[in-house]
Design a protein around this motif. Structure first.
Motif, mmCIF file in Angstrom:
data_model
loop_
_atom_site.group_PDB
_atom_site.id
_atom_site.type_symbol
_atom_site.label_atom_id
_atom_site.label_comp_id
_atom_site.label_asym_id
_atom_site.label_seq_id
_atom_site.Cartn_x
_atom_site.Cartn_y
_atom_site.Cartn_z
ATOM 1 N N VAL A 162 0.811 -1.221 0.000
ATOM 2 C CA VAL A 162 0.000 0.000 0.000
ATOM 3 C C VAL A 162 0.841 1.265 0.000
ATOM 4 O O VAL A 162 0.293 2.364 -0.100
ATOM 5 C CB VAL A 162 -0.962 0.021 1.214
ATOM 6 C CG1 VAL A 162 -1.942 -1.131 1.135
ATOM 7 C CG2 VAL A 162 -0.186 -0.030 2.525
ATOM 8 N N GLY A 163 2.153 1.146 0.103
ATOM 9 C CA GLY A 163 2.980 2.347 0.086
ATOM 10 C C GLY A 163 4.450 2.001 0.047
ATOM 11 O O GLY A 163 4.857 0.909 0.449
ATOM 12 N N VAL A 174 10.815 10.038 -2.735
ATOM 13 C CA VAL A 174 9.388 10.297 -2.898
ATOM 14 C C VAL A 174 8.598 9.168 -2.256
ATOM 15 O O VAL A 174 9.084 8.038 -2.134
ATOM 16 C CB VAL A 174 9.002 10.429 -4.391
ATOM 17 C CG1 VAL A 174 9.748 11.591 -5.039
ATOM 18 C CG2 VAL A 174 9.265 9.133 -5.143
ATOM 19 N N HIS A 175 7.387 9.497 -1.835
ATOM 20 C CA HIS A 175 6.489 8.490 -1.257
ATOM 21 C C HIS A 175 5.449 8.103 -2.294
ATOM 22 O O HIS A 175 4.866 8.964 -2.959
ATOM 23 C CB HIS A 175 5.792 9.021 -0.008
ATOM 24 C CG HIS A 175 4.893 8.015 0.632
ATOM 25 N ND1 HIS A 175 5.378 6.904 1.306
ATOM 26 C CD2 HIS A 175 3.533 7.930 0.691
ATOM 27 C CE1 HIS A 175 4.363 6.190 1.751
ATOM 28 N NE2 HIS A 175 3.236 6.786 1.402
ATOM 29 N N GLU A 180 -0.814 9.241 -3.537
ATOM 30 C CA GLU A 180 0.372 10.057 -3.791
ATOM 31 C C GLU A 180 1.335 9.274 -4.685
ATOM 32 O O GLU A 180 1.784 8.192 -4.312
ATOM 33 C CB GLU A 180 1.044 10.406 -2.460
ATOM 34 C CG GLU A 180 2.227 11.338 -2.587
ATOM 35 C CD GLU A 180 2.844 11.653 -1.229
ATOM 36 O OE1 GLU A 180 3.852 12.388 -1.202
ATOM 37 O OE2 GLU A 180 2.331 11.153 -0.206
ATOM 38 N N ASN A 181 1.612 9.838 -5.858
ATOM 39 C CA ASN A 181 2.457 9.140 -6.838
ATOM 40 C C ASN A 181 1.951 7.721 -7.079
ATOM 41 O O ASN A 181 2.709 6.749 -7.052
ATOM 42 C CB ASN A 181 3.914 9.100 -6.362
ATOM 43 C CG ASN A 181 4.529 10.474 -6.224
ATOM 44 O OD1 ASN A 181 4.490 11.278 -7.160
ATOM 45 N ND2 ASN A 181 5.088 10.766 -5.057
ATOM 46 N N LEU A 184 3.625 5.476 -9.597
ATOM 47 C CA LEU A 184 4.884 4.877 -9.166
ATOM 48 C C LEU A 184 4.625 3.627 -8.334
ATOM 49 O O LEU A 184 5.340 2.632 -8.444
ATOM 50 C CB LEU A 184 5.706 5.880 -8.360
ATOM 51 C CG LEU A 184 7.085 5.420 -7.875
ATOM 52 C CD1 LEU A 184 7.951 5.001 -9.047
ATOM 53 C CD2 LEU A 184 7.759 6.516 -7.072
ATOM 54 N N LEU A 185 3.579 3.665 -7.507
ATOM 55 C CA LEU A 185 3.230 2.479 -6.727
ATOM 56 C C LEU A 185 2.770 1.369 -7.647
ATOM 57 O O LEU A 185 3.151 0.204 -7.484
ATOM 58 C CB LEU A 185 2.136 2.807 -5.706
ATOM 59 C CG LEU A 185 1.687 1.631 -4.833
ATOM 60 C CD1 LEU A 185 2.795 1.216 -3.882
ATOM 61 C CD2 LEU A 185 0.434 1.993 -4.041
ATOM 62 N N TRP A 186 1.940 1.720 -8.647
ATOM 63 C CA TRP A 186 1.432 0.723 -9.592
ATOM 64 C C TRP A 186 2.569 0.098 -10.377
ATOM 65 O O TRP A 186 2.570 -1.099 -10.656
ATOM 66 C CB TRP A 186 0.436 1.382 -10.547
ATOM 67 C CG TRP A 186 -0.142 0.438 -11.550
ATOM 68 C CD1 TRP A 186 -1.227 -0.372 -11.403
ATOM 69 C CD2 TRP A 186 0.345 0.197 -12.885
ATOM 70 N NE1 TRP A 186 -1.452 -1.100 -12.540
ATOM 71 C CE2 TRP A 186 -0.500 -0.768 -13.465
ATOM 72 C CE3 TRP A 186 1.411 0.708 -13.631
ATOM 73 C CZ2 TRP A 186 -0.314 -1.245 -14.765
ATOM 74 C CZ3 TRP A 186 1.599 0.232 -14.929
ATOM 75 C CH2 TRP A 186 0.736 -0.721 -15.484
#
Length: 263
Positions: A162-163, A174-175, A180-181, A184-186
């Protein structure tokens, strides 16, 4: 002054971690990976103490034009956590794990191994779909998908991520989360060095990973049976195998003597 110390002066005067070069006693052990057929010799091995040290190592590799690889557990069969003549960021010095049982979220630094992570989560009756081998690193396992013992019920390790705190290629911290972003997490399957991550503990690694909701809960005082969300394996007894006679070989007809053959 060792070769690694000389290189260290060019990384950053504020760097706090450990630098290991070809002339240092720990060099061979630090560069080793589980696949013994991979024998690569990085120019510099960096063991950071936190996100700032990771950012310094990334910036140094970029400015020097050196290839950059990241190692957590070193289990990559193809040797992607080893490098010839490049910079290797060894995350084994980042070992923090924090479990929040109320929120069902665990935050882990990028150098944590699955056995170390499980030790902290099971203490609170929680678990995350993690690696079957306890010495596998959280980072590479999760960013590569991550299929474990609990995945048939709770999905892959990356599904529970989740993060993550990520050091980008330009050295920024970066988070990444759903708010938020999120892109980038995906796309966290890319080999960016992460310093911390969050996961569902139904678990996170990059500088840190953050996982989320219990994936598995347990009770040591089961009476009528385990709860529906239990991780207790079900063992089905199989009937004993039936004994069968070995197949009979067909009888071969005797050959006629040549004198008896028809002409």
């Amino acid at each position: 002054m060792s070769e690694s110390a000389a290189v260290g002066l060019t990384i950053s005067p504020e760097f706090k971690g450990q630098l290991i070069g070809p002339g240092d006693p720990d060099y061979d052990r630090a560069r080793a990976v589980y696949n013994a057929s991979i024998d690569r010799r990085p120019a510099l091995i960096v063991r950071p103490t936190g996100a700032a040290d990771v950012a310094d190592a990334v910036a140094y590799a970029r400015s020097s034009g050196l290839p950059l690889v990241v190692k957590c557990g070193g289990h990559a069969v193809a040797g992607t956590s080893a490098s010839d003549g490049g910079v290797l960021i060894d995350l084994s010095s980042l070992k923090g794990v924090h479990v929040d049982p109320q929120r069902g979220v665990a935050v882990a630094q990028a150098g944590v191994l699955w056995g170390e992570y499980d030790r902290e989560t099971t203490l609170r009756g929680l678990a995350t779909p993690g690696g079957r081998v306890t010495t596998t690193g959280l980072g590479g396992f999760t960013l590569g998908g991550g299929y474990g013992w609990l995945s048939r019920r709770h999905g892959l390790a990356c599904d529970n991520l989740v993060g993550a705190d990520v050091v980008t290629a330009d050295g920024r911290l970066v988070h990444a989360s759903e708010t938020e972003n999120a892109d980038l997490l995906w796309g966290s399957g890319v080999p960016a060095p992460t310093s911390e991550s969050s996961c569902r503990t139904n678990c996170g690694c990059t500088r840190s990973l953050r996982w989320s909701s219990p994936a598995c809960s347990w009770s040591p005082t089961w009476t009528t049976g385990p709860p529906s969300n239990s991780c207790r394996p079900t063992v089905n007894s199989l009937p004993p195998p039936r004994r069968t006679s070995p197949p009979r070989r067909p009888r071969s007809s005797p050959r006629r003597p040549s004198s008896c053959r028809r002409h």
